[in-house]
Design a protein around this motif. Structure first.
Motif, PDB file in Angstrom:
ATOM      1  N   VAL A 100       0.472  -1.193   0.065  1.00  0.00           N
ATOM      2  CA  VAL A 100       0.389  -0.093  -0.087  1.00  0.00           C
ATOM      3  C   VAL A 100       1.181   1.121   0.143  1.00  0.00           C
ATOM      4  O   VAL A 100       1.488   0.994   0.599  1.00  0.00           O
ATOM      5  CB  VAL A 100      -0.838   0.129   1.365  1.00  0.00           C
ATOM      6  N   GLN A 101       0.616   2.329  -0.809  1.00  0.00           N
ATOM      7  CA  GLN A 101       1.550   3.088  -1.124  1.00  0.00           C
ATOM      8  C   GLN A 101       0.479   4.307  -0.807  1.00  0.00           C
ATOM      9  O   GLN A 101       1.109   6.124  -0.726  1.00  0.00           O
ATOM     10  CB  GLN A 101       1.702   3.252  -2.279  1.00  0.00           C
ATOM     11  N   GLY A 102      -0.473   4.181  -0.418  1.00  0.00           N
ATOM     12  CA  GLY A 102      -1.552   5.852  -0.261  1.00  0.00           C
ATOM     13  C   GLY A 102      -2.666   5.668   0.061  1.00  0.00           C
ATOM     14  O   GLY A 102      -3.878   4.021  -0.560  1.00  0.00           O
ATOM     15  N   VAL A 103      -3.226   6.036   0.855  1.00  0.00           N
ATOM     16  CA  VAL A 103      -4.686   5.458   1.853  1.00  0.00           C
ATOM     17  C   VAL A 103      -5.735   7.130   1.675  1.00  0.00           C
ATOM     18  O   VAL A 103      -5.104   7.616   1.882  1.00  0.00           O
ATOM     19  CB  VAL A 103      -4.850   4.755   2.711  1.00  0.00           C
ATOM     20  N   GLU A 104      -7.073   6.297   1.618  1.00  0.00           N
ATOM     21  CA  GLU A 104      -7.875   7.845   1.583  1.00  0.00           C
ATOM     22  C   GLU A 104      -8.783   7.088   2.335  1.00  0.00           C
ATOM     23  O   GLU A 104      -9.560   6.731   1.057  1.00  0.00           O
ATOM     24  CB  GLU A 104      -7.835   8.623   0.667  1.00  0.00           C
ATOM     25  N   ILE A 105      -9.362   7.835   3.501  1.00  0.00           N
ATOM     26  CA  ILE A 105     -10.766   7.043   4.006  1.00  0.00           C
ATOM     27  C   ILE A 105     -11.940   8.941   4.007  1.00  0.00           C
ATOM     28  O   ILE A 105     -11.162   9.496   5.199  1.00  0.00           O
ATOM     29  CB  ILE A 105     -10.559   6.507   5.395  1.00  0.00           C
ATOM     30  N   ASN A 106     -12.992   8.335   3.616  1.00  0.00           N
ATOM     31  CA  ASN A 106     -14.068   9.397   3.795  1.00  0.00           C
ATOM     32  C   ASN A 106     -15.460   8.989   4.412  1.00  0.00           C
ATOM     33  O   ASN A 106     -15.584   7.701   3.740  1.00  0.00           O
ATOM     34  CB  ASN A 106     -14.388  10.036   2.059  1.00  0.00           C
ATOM     35  N   ALA A 107     -15.246   9.746   5.057  1.00  0.00           N
ATOM     36  CA  ALA A 107     -17.224   9.826   5.480  1.00  0.00           C
ATOM     37  C   ALA A 107     -18.410   9.343   4.311  1.00  0.00           C
ATOM     38  O   ALA A 107     -18.060   9.860   3.126  1.00  0.00           O
ATOM     39  CB  ALA A 107     -17.313  11.188   5.990  1.00  0.00           C
ATOM     40  N   GLY A 108     -19.063   8.491   4.805  1.00  0.00           N
ATOM     41  CA  GLY A 108     -20.634   7.958   3.641  1.00  0.00           C
ATOM     42  C   GLY A 108     -20.557   9.065   3.315  1.00  0.00           C
ATOM     43  O   GLY A 108     -20.908   9.093   1.921  1.00  0.00           O
ATOM     44  N   ASN A 109     -20.892  10.404   3.402  1.00  0.00           N
ATOM     45  CA  ASN A 109     -21.524  11.398   3.014  1.00  0.00           C
ATOM     46  C   ASN A 109     -20.638  12.320   2.042  1.00  0.00           C
ATOM     47  O   ASN A 109     -21.082  13.066   1.733  1.00  0.00           O
ATOM     48  CB  ASN A 109     -22.281  12.045   4.059  1.00  0.00           C
ATOM     49  N   LEU A 110     -18.941  12.068   1.987  1.00  0.00           N
ATOM     50  CA  LEU A 110     -18.096  12.924   0.978  1.00  0.00           C
ATOM     51  C   LEU A 110     -17.861  12.321  -0.029  1.00  0.00           C
ATOM     52  O   LEU A 110     -17.354  10.845   0.285  1.00  0.00           O
ATOM     53  CB  LEU A 110     -17.358  12.806   1.610  1.00  0.00           C
ATOM     54  N   GLY A 111     -18.756  12.430  -1.363  1.00  0.00           N
ATOM     55  CA  GLY A 111     -18.231  11.374  -2.445  1.00  0.00           C
ATOM     56  C   GLY A 111     -16.500  11.701  -2.608  1.00  0.00           C
ATOM     57  O   GLY A 111     -16.062  12.959  -2.473  1.00  0.00           O
ATOM     58  N   ARG A 112     -15.288  11.214  -3.501  1.00  0.00           N
ATOM     59  CA  ARG A 112     -14.877  11.172  -4.112  1.00  0.00           C
ATOM     60  C   ARG A 112     -13.870  11.401  -5.399  1.00  0.00           C
ATOM     61  O   ARG A 112     -15.442  11.552  -6.049  1.00  0.00           O
ATOM     62  CB  ARG A 112     -13.158   9.467  -3.660  1.00  0.00           C
ATOM     63  N   ASP A 113     -13.000  12.857  -5.791  1.00  0.00           N
ATOM     64  CA  ASP A 113     -12.930  13.364  -6.826  1.00  0.00           C
ATOM     65  C   ASP A 113     -12.149  11.958  -7.468  1.00  0.00           C
ATOM     66  O   ASP A 113     -10.547  11.529  -7.442  1.00  0.00           O
ATOM     67  CB  ASP A 113     -12.303  14.599  -7.353  1.00  0.00           C
ATOM     68  N   SER A 114     -12.026  10.997  -8.758  1.00  0.00           N
ATOM     69  CA  SER A 114     -11.207  10.354  -9.457  1.00  0.00           C
ATOM     70  C   SER A 114     -10.053  10.896  -9.935  1.00  0.00           C
ATOM     71  O   SER A 114      -8.552  10.896 -10.507  1.00  0.00           O
ATOM     72  CB  SER A 114     -11.764   9.490 -10.592  1.00  0.00           C
ATOM     73  N   SER A 115      -9.540  11.952 -10.489  1.00  0.00           N
ATOM     74  CA  SER A 115      -9.453  13.159 -10.782  1.00  0.00           C
ATOM     75  C   SER A 115      -7.935  12.830 -10.236  1.00  0.00           C
ATOM     76  O   SER A 115      -6.518  13.090 -10.559  1.00  0.00           O
ATOM     77  CB  SER A 115      -9.499  14.490 -11.737  1.00  0.00           C
ATOM     78  N   ALA A 116      -7.776  13.596  -8.822  1.00  0.00           N
ATOM     79  CA  ALA A 116      -7.138  13.813  -7.568  1.00  0.00           C
ATOM     80  C   ALA A 116      -6.549  12.100  -7.259  1.00  0.00           C
ATOM     81  O   ALA A 116      -4.828  12.042  -7.360  1.00  0.00           O
ATOM     82  CB  ALA A 116      -7.878  14.029  -6.428  1.00  0.00           C
ATOM     83  N   LEU A 117      -7.158  10.910  -7.489  1.00  0.00           N
ATOM     84  CA  LEU A 117      -6.466   9.801  -7.753  1.00  0.00           C
ATOM     85  C   LEU A 117      -5.611  10.063  -8.679  1.00  0.00           C
ATOM     86  O   LEU A 117      -4.607   8.900  -8.409  1.00  0.00           O
ATOM     87  CB  LEU A 117      -7.838   8.771  -7.314  1.00  0.00           C
ATOM     88  N   VAL A 118      -6.149  10.191 -10.153  1.00  0.00           N
ATOM     89  CA  VAL A 118      -5.021   9.465 -10.796  1.00  0.00           C
ATOM     90  C   VAL A 118      -3.467  10.456 -10.927  1.00  0.00           C
ATOM     91  O   VAL A 118      -2.668  10.120 -10.640  1.00  0.00           O
ATOM     92  CB  VAL A 118      -5.243  10.046 -12.385  1.00  0.00           C
ATOM     93  N   ARG A 119      -3.911  11.597  -9.989  1.00  0.00           N
ATOM     94  CA  ARG A 119      -1.990  12.224  -9.802  1.00  0.00           C
ATOM     95  C   ARG A 119      -1.277  11.725  -9.415  1.00  0.00           C
ATOM     96  O   ARG A 119      -0.610  11.651  -9.217  1.00  0.00           O
ATOM     97  CB  ARG A 119      -3.256  14.161  -9.642  1.00  0.00           C
ATOM     98  N   LYS A 120      -2.535  11.422  -7.797  1.00  0.00           N
ATOM     99  CA  LYS A 120      -1.629  10.961  -6.956  1.00  0.00           C
ATOM    100  C   LYS A 120      -0.518   9.050  -7.444  1.00  0.00           C
ATOM    101  O   LYS A 120      -0.216   9.380  -7.131  1.00  0.00           O
ATOM    102  CB  LYS A 120      -2.560  10.538  -5.999  1.00  0.00           C
ATOM    103  N   ILE A 121      -1.601   8.516  -8.553  1.00  0.00           N
ATOM    104  CA  ILE A 121      -0.797   7.628  -8.641  1.00  0.00           C
ATOM    105  C   ILE A 121      -0.050   7.874  -9.774  1.00  0.00           C
ATOM    106  O   ILE A 121       1.026   7.206  -9.740  1.00  0.00           O
ATOM    107  CB  ILE A 121      -2.048   6.912  -9.712  1.00  0.00           C
TER     108      ILE A 121
END
Length: 187
Positions: A131-152
């Motif tokens: 595992v190189q990165g972790v993000e955990i959000n509360a159930g009512n907060l959606g994520r942004d996949s473009s930020a994920l692409v940048r992190k990868i």
């Protein structure tokens, strides 16, 4: 306790992808970059918006050598039913893993025990299964996949350039840093 730097624990799970049922294990994460995206449940509200956003980035992720695994505590049968009955989820091409036993949710420490559901967890896994990165959000907060692409992209860059680090908001092709005594107190 953080999972960053730790190898993915052994598991075996059933999944659905492109009209087929398949089995997924931790060995599937080795030899390639992987993203494991946990979400609470099928047939819900925020979840399909996130999965659609992730599908919109799927081609870019595949070009980067990344496979995507979405996971909820539903079964692989439920994933198929959702895929067959939702225009949004019907577009999904990546692996949809069922975790009714909660093994994966427990291994990745995202299980909401009192509800039997998963937190919104995103895990970037390198080709060694670490595992190189972790993000955990509360159930009512959606994520942004473009930020994920940048992190990868950043994780892949530093893996290939171990003497460099990527600063905040680093974008592919922009300047990196070389840690050393000469940078201390100068940034």
């Amino acid at each position: 306790m953080s999972l960053v730097g730790k190898k993915v624990m052994p598991f075996k799970a059933n999944a659905y992808q492109n009209g087929e049922f398949l089995e997924v294990t931790e060995e599937d994460f080795e030899g390639q970059w992987s993203v494991v995206v946990f979400y609470p449940a099928d047939f819900t509200f925020v979840c399909p918006t996130e999965l659609e956003d992730l599908q919109n980035e799927y081609d870019a992720l595949k070009e980067m050598g990344v496979e995507v695994y979405s996971v909820s505590t539903d079964t692989h049968f439920t994933h198929k039913a959702w895929h067959d009955n939702s225009d949004t989820i019907g577009k999904i091409e990546f692996v949809m893993v069922g975790d009714p036993s909660h093994t994966l949710c427990e291994n990745f420490d995202v299980l909401i025990e009192e509800d039997g559901l998963a937190d919104r967890g995103t895990f970037i896994i390198d080709p060694d299964g670490v595992v190189q990165g972790v993000e955990i959000n509360a159930g009512n907060l959606g994520r942004d996949s473009s930020a994920l692409v940048r992190k990868i992209k950043a994780a892949q860059y530093v893996r290939n350039n171990p003497d460099e680090v990527c600063p905040a908001k680093w974008e592919e092709g922009s300047k990196t840093l070389k840690p050393g005594l000469d940078l201390v107190g100068k940034i």
